[in-house]
Scaffold this motif. Structure first.
Motif, PDB file in Angstrom:
ATOM      1  N   LEU A   1       0.811  -1.168   0.024  1.00 14.34           N
ATOM      2  CA  LEU A   1      -0.090   0.045  -0.120  1.00 14.34           C
ATOM      3  C   LEU A   1       0.887   1.010   0.021  1.00 14.34           C
ATOM      4  O   LEU A   1       0.591   2.299  -0.780  1.00 14.34           O
ATOM      5  N   ARG A   2       1.921   1.261   0.952  1.00 12.65           N
ATOM      6  CA  ARG A   2       2.725   2.543   0.992  1.00 12.65           C
ATOM      7  C   ARG A   2       3.419   2.551  -0.134  1.00 12.65           C
ATOM      8  O   ARG A   2       3.940   3.887  -0.865  1.00 12.65           O
ATOM      9  N   ALA A   3       3.911   1.579  -0.957  1.00 10.53           N
ATOM     10  CA  ALA A   3       4.475   1.448  -2.418  1.00 10.53           C
ATOM     11  C   ALA A   3       3.578   2.127  -3.395  1.00 10.53           C
ATOM     12  O   ALA A   3       4.108   2.989  -4.527  1.00 10.53           O
ATOM     13  N   VAL A   4       2.271   1.801  -3.260  1.00  9.69           N
ATOM     14  CA  VAL A   4       1.393   2.180  -4.277  1.00  9.69           C
ATOM     15  C   VAL A   4       1.296   3.755  -4.305  1.00  9.69           C
ATOM     16  O   VAL A   4       1.350   4.481  -5.319  1.00  9.69           O
ATOM     17  N   VAL A   5       1.115   4.193  -3.036  1.00  9.37           N
ATOM     18  CA  VAL A   5       0.942   5.667  -2.786  1.00  9.37           C
ATOM     19  C   VAL A   5       2.162   6.413  -3.068  1.00  9.37           C
ATOM     20  O   VAL A   5       1.989   7.467  -3.670  1.00  9.37           O
TER      21      VAL A   5
ATOM     22  N   ARG B   1       4.956  18.377  -5.262  1.00 10.94           N
ATOM     23  CA  ARG B   1       5.312  17.816  -4.057  1.00 10.94           C
ATOM     24  C   ARG B   1       4.312  17.424  -3.577  1.00 10.94           C
ATOM     25  O   ARG B   1       2.998  17.746  -3.860  1.00 10.94           O
ATOM     26  N   HIS B   2       4.293  16.163  -2.734  1.00 10.69           N
ATOM     27  CA  HIS B   2       3.156  15.425  -1.928  1.00 10.69           C
ATOM     28  C   HIS B   2       3.312  15.426  -0.521  1.00 10.69           C
ATOM     29  O   HIS B   2       4.462  15.010  -0.073  1.00 10.69           O
ATOM     30  N   LEU B   3       2.327  15.243   0.275  1.00  9.49           N
ATOM     31  CA  LEU B   3       2.396  15.023   1.596  1.00  9.49           C
ATOM     32  C   LEU B   3       1.062  13.888   1.616  1.00  9.49           C
ATOM     33  O   LEU B   3       0.067  13.877   1.238  1.00  9.49           O
ATOM     34  N   PRO B   4       1.628  12.780   2.275  1.00  6.28           N
ATOM     35  CA  PRO B   4       0.543  11.508   2.642  1.00  6.28           C
ATOM     36  C   PRO B   4      -0.639  12.015   3.648  1.00  6.28           C
ATOM     37  O   PRO B   4      -0.081  12.673   4.598  1.00  6.28           O
TER      38      PRO B   4
ATOM     39  N   GLN C   1      -9.741   6.238   3.283  1.00  9.06           N
ATOM     40  CA  GLN C   1      -8.988   5.833   1.905  1.00  9.06           C
ATOM     41  C   GLN C   1      -7.458   6.362   1.992  1.00  9.06           C
ATOM     42  O   GLN C   1      -7.469   7.545   2.581  1.00  9.06           O
ATOM     43  N   PRO C   2      -6.609   5.887   1.200  1.00  4.40           N
ATOM     44  CA  PRO C   2      -5.326   6.574   1.209  1.00  4.40           C
ATOM     45  C   PRO C   2      -5.481   7.965   0.406  1.00  4.40           C
ATOM     46  O   PRO C   2      -6.179   7.930  -0.469  1.00  4.40           O
ATOM     47  N   ALA C   3      -4.665   8.844   0.715  1.00  5.48           N
ATOM     48  CA  ALA C   3      -4.796  10.301   0.071  1.00  5.48           C
ATOM     49  C   ALA C   3      -3.322  10.860   0.136  1.00  5.48           C
ATOM     50  O   ALA C   3      -2.603  10.570   0.602  1.00  5.48           O
TER      51      ALA C   3
END
Length: 338
Positions: free
Chosen positions: A217-221, A277-280, A286-288
């Motif tokens: 899951l972490r890898a997909v996000v 840039r992104h922040l989880p 749901q993951p975002a």
């Protein structure tokens, strides 16, 4: 010795104090229920802002009418009744919240000059931080697909379904809460279930996430974020299902299937846009990802959208990009990154 008495029962000393006009006592009474009531308002209204307004309205009504609370039901049941009616009134004023899918068919190629639709009340995301320790069933009931489907129900059906299926009230209790008959409640439930059976996926995101390895899951996000930041269309496509959808409220155009989604991605977020840039984060169970786009004038990456991901297996089946800096800051995240 700890006090284990149930909050809001006849044994609770705050109840007579609140009835006598003690506002602090009323605040203490409702505090343990505030989060779950807020989530209920969101399920009813599909908007965090409308949910907060309806909750405040409902609690004001409850405070005003507390003298009439006779204790035949629990305080929790009574508060749900009052707050639900506040939500129904709000829904009648606002109308239902929509997604781009509700407005028309998918576009088969990128529409780069699409203007935001400001005349539409759009569905909004719900920060997971507001869910706290909610049960799995209640998390399933804030998933985007479920909340969007509920917006297709008339208010009475929506209320009956949520009170019965999500919160576990009986048909008899709901009839009393809704000031109607048990037969009417059962009819509303039957109609509501038929609509949701057509619109809600068979497999919930909670079930998918439970079956997915945390590392994957972490890898997909992370892979989704990295593909955007590196402008890597092939890396992005490799993460998507063949029938993936991408919606971007308040933009009305949306895309379904790899060819259309890939065309959109290559021409806009990977093409004409600047640095990302992104922040989880997490939204609606749901993951975002909070997305930040470089702003030359500000000299920083400014919050641009919250991307909520829906997975099927270990692939992304839907991307919902809620556009606007206010969407990012609503999650308690910074408005900009240096």
């Amino acid at each position: 010795m700890s006090d284990e008495r149930p909050v809001g029962t006849a044994e609770d000393p705050d109840l007579p104090r609140a009835r006598a006009g003690d506002a602090d006592a009323f605040t203490r009474l409702v505090a343990p229920l505030r989060r779950e009531l807020h989530a209920h308002c969101y399920r009813m209204l599909a908007s965090t802002h409308d949910a907060e307004d309806a909750l405040q309205d409902g609690l004001l009504r409850a405070w005003t009418a507390l003298g009439g609370f006779d204790g035949r039901s629990s305080l929790r049941t009574w508060l749900y009744s009052v707050v639900t009616h506040a939500c129904l009134d709000a829904a009648r004023r606002r109308g239902r919240r929509a997604t781009p899918v509700d407005l028309g068919p998918a576009s088969d190629h990128a529409v780069v000059d699409s203007a935001p639709r400001t005349d539409v009340a759009w569905l909004e995301p719900y920060p997971d931080a507001l869910l706290a320790d909610a049960a799995v069933e209640q998390r399933e009931a804030v998933e985007l697909a479920f909340v969007a489907a509920c917006q297709h129900l008339p208010g009475n059906q929506r209320a009956a379904l949520l009170l019965f299926e999500v919160l576990g009230f009986s048909a008899a209790e709901i009839a009393q809460m809704m000031r109607t008959s048990r037969a009417s409640v059962n009819s509303a439930l039957q109609r509501a279930r038929a609509v949701l059976a057509r619109k809600v996926p068979d497999r919930t995101q909670q079930r998918t996430l439970r079956e997915l390895d945390d590392a994957r899951l972490r890898a997909v996000v992370a892979g989704f974020a990295e593909a955007l930041e590196r402008r890597d269309p092939d890396g992005l496509v490799a993460l998507l299902t063949d029938d993936v959808t991408w919606t971007m409220p308040p933009l009305p155009h949306w895309y379904r299937g790899l060819p259309a989604v890939a065309d959109w991605a290559r021409r806009v977020p990977l093409g004409s846009c600047g640095s990302w840039r992104h922040l989880p984060t997490w939204a609606n169970g749901q993951p975002a990802l909070a997305c930040y786009l470089w702003d030359d004038a500000a000299g920083s990456h400014r919050g641009w959208a919250v991307n909520v991901l829906a997975l099927r297996g270990d692939r992304i089946a839907a991307i919902t990009s809620f556009l606007g800096n206010e969407q990012v800051t609503a999650f308690g995240l910074p408005a900009a990154l240096p």
